[in-house]
Scaffold this motif. Structure first.
Motif, PDB file in Angstrom:
ATOM      1  N   VAL A 160     -13.626  -6.872  -1.184  1.00 37.81           N
ATOM      2  CA  VAL A 160     -12.589  -5.745  -2.302  1.00 37.81           C
ATOM      3  C   VAL A 160     -12.004  -6.598  -3.362  1.00 37.81           C
ATOM      4  CG1 VAL A 160      -9.622  -6.211  -1.065  1.00 37.81           C
ATOM      5  CG2 VAL A 160     -11.887  -5.529   0.510  1.00 37.81           C
ATOM      6  N   GLY A 207     -11.446   0.908  -1.397  1.00 36.09           N
ATOM      7  CA  GLY A 207     -10.759   0.270  -0.826  1.00 36.09           C
ATOM      8  C   GLY A 207     -10.387  -1.082  -1.843  1.00 36.09           C
ATOM      9  N   CYS A 208     -10.865  -1.046  -3.081  1.00 38.57           N
ATOM     10  CA  CYS A 208     -10.394  -1.164  -3.755  1.00 38.57           C
ATOM     11  C   CYS A 208      -9.123  -1.322  -4.399  1.00 38.57           C
ATOM     12  CB  CYS A 208     -10.821  -2.059  -4.986  1.00 38.57           C
ATOM     13  SG  CYS A 208     -12.692  -3.037  -5.065  1.00 38.57           S
ATOM     14  N   MET A 209      -8.626  -2.625  -5.379  1.00 40.21           N
ATOM     15  CA  MET A 209      -7.193  -2.313  -6.252  1.00 40.21           C
ATOM     16  C   MET A 209      -7.463  -2.366  -7.311  1.00 40.21           C
ATOM     17  SD  MET A 209      -4.942  -4.533  -3.465  1.00 40.21           S
ATOM     18  CE  MET A 209      -6.706  -5.559  -3.249  1.00 40.21           C
ATOM     19  N   THR A 256      -9.319   5.229  -4.898  1.00 41.04           N
ATOM     20  CA  THR A 256     -10.984   4.205  -4.280  1.00 41.04           C
ATOM     21  C   THR A 256     -11.299   4.260  -2.660  1.00 41.04           C
ATOM     22  OG1 THR A 256      -9.764   1.827  -3.705  1.00 41.04           O
ATOM     23  CG2 THR A 256      -8.787   2.334  -5.776  1.00 41.04           C
ATOM     24  N   THR A 263      -8.122   0.179   1.995  1.00 39.90           N
ATOM     25  CA  THR A 263      -7.563  -1.384   1.569  1.00 39.90           C
ATOM     26  C   THR A 263      -6.755  -1.434   2.723  1.00 39.90           C
ATOM     27  OG1 THR A 263      -6.869  -0.181  -0.797  1.00 39.90           O
ATOM     28  CG2 THR A 263      -6.124  -2.593  -0.417  1.00 39.90           C
ATOM     29  N   ILE A 321      -5.790   2.459  -4.805  1.00 37.70           N
ATOM     30  CA  ILE A 321      -5.702   2.002  -3.433  1.00 37.70           C
ATOM     31  C   ILE A 321      -6.637   2.814  -2.728  1.00 37.70           C
ATOM     32  CG2 ILE A 321      -3.879   0.490  -3.284  1.00 37.70           C
ATOM     33  CD1 ILE A 321      -2.990   2.952  -0.982  1.00 37.70           C
ATOM     34  N   GLY A 322      -7.228   2.489  -1.445  1.00 35.83           N
ATOM     35  CA  GLY A 322      -7.946   3.626  -0.792  1.00 35.83           C
ATOM     36  C   GLY A 322      -7.530   4.735  -0.264  1.00 35.83           C
ATOM     37  N   LEU A 377       0.661  -0.832  -0.235  1.00 34.62           N
ATOM     38  CA  LEU A 377       0.072   0.143   0.200  1.00 34.62           C
ATOM     39  C   LEU A 377       0.797   1.303   0.102  1.00 34.62           C
ATOM     40  CD1 LEU A 377      -3.214  -1.134   2.015  1.00 34.62           C
ATOM     41  CD2 LEU A 377      -2.617  -1.337  -0.181  1.00 34.62           C
TER      42      LEU A 377
END
Length: 299
Positions: A256, A274-276, A272, A147, A130-131, A109
């Motif tokens: 996720v 929380g997703c990648m 985002t 994330t 990332i989140g 991250l």
């Protein structure tokens, strides 16, 4: 007589040596077959093994490699942690990834990077979004868009996926436009002003007008009446959004995902919920070469 005995002994020694050599030559194949029977899983094959179906290395790494193995990339642990729990999850994931000799995926991250590793071979390196880490508060509810660090598993894969927006999507939109939130039902009509009703036919929302009858609402638009944004029920056509996840997604559970995106400029950023997110070519590579059951280590 003694000479004959020596000749017989020599032949026995030669047969013994030949048998030992044959056994040694066959040993790697036997061990490999035994390992495959025990594991039942091709994830233990190295990228160099053609049965794995994995390229020796991804040409986008920009590093010359031999035909025997992929590129070795040093993956360092560093990060800014929100809490002791967050730190523990990241440390545990990082350490576990170092012990894993099977094909696996690692995400940093802090670096906003993803690696696919098999043994000592790094077969893909890619930037990820990332989140944001931001928190949304709406009414009595709140959501933090991190994330999550930890050890996850690829549970499912989809091509041309549709997105089922979570509740936070509607709360975020309602807050942005100063709207209230309401919920719709697949089976029960929802009255709105002017004697109209929102109702569903064949899983698709429409408006029933007392004079002009029923008309379907646009699928690509939010449902807003009387300063209220109405949340479509899960299972309705109005709750499924096409294109937002790109052409491929890998699901790790709990909402996720690893997925593509139409917002390519966001890759490499904290952007985002929380997703990648990955570039089109990278998520396609993952979809093609990373099977369901693969471990994902996020630190």
């Amino acid at each position: 007589m003694a000479v004959h005995a020596v000749e017989v002994s020599g032949k026995r020694i030669l047969k013994f040596v030949s048998a030992v050599v044959a056994a040694l030559l066959a040993l790697p194949g036997l061990l490999r077959a035994q390992a495959q029977r025990i594991s039942g899983d091709w994830l233990q094959l190295t990228p160099a093994d053609p049965r794995a179906g994995i390229p020796n290395t991804d040409p986008r790494l920009g590093v010359a490699t031999t035909s025997e193995s992929g590129t070795t990339v040093s993956i360092e642990r560093r990060g800014v942690y929100r809490s002791r729990k967050d730190s523990l999850a990241g440390t545990t994931a990082y350490d576990a990834s170092k012990r894993d000799q099977n094909l696996h995926v690692v995400v940093s991250l802090e670096d906003r990077k993803l690696w696919v590793v098999a043994g000592v071979d790094t077969v893909l390196e890619a930037p990820v979004a990332i989140g944001t880490g931001e928190t949304l508060v709406f009414g009595e509810k709140n959501w933090t868009f991190d994330t999550p660090r930890g050890i996850r598993t690829i549970r499912d894969k989809d091509a041309d996926p549709h997105w089922i927006p979570p509740e936070w999507h509607y709360a975020e939109t309602a807050k942005e436009y100063g709207l209230k939130l309401g919920k719709l039902s697949l089976t029960k009509a929802t009255p709105v002003s002017g004697g109209r009703k929102i109702m569903f036919r064949d899983g698709e929302a429409g408006i029933m007008h007392p004079d002009s009858g029923f008309a379907f609402l646009p699928l690509e638009e939010e449902i807003v009446f009387d300063s209220t944004l109405y949340v479509p029920p899960v299972g309705s056509k109005n709750r499924a959004v096409q294109g937002e996840l790109g052409k491929y997604k890998l699901d790790t559970g709990g909402g996720v995902l690893l997925h593509g995106t139409p917002h390519q400029s966001s890759i490499g950023k904290a952007a985002t919920h929380g997703c990648m997110r990955l570039r089109d070519e990278d998520i396609e590579w993952l979809y093609q070469f990373v099977p369901v059951g693969t471990k994902l280590y996020i630190y």
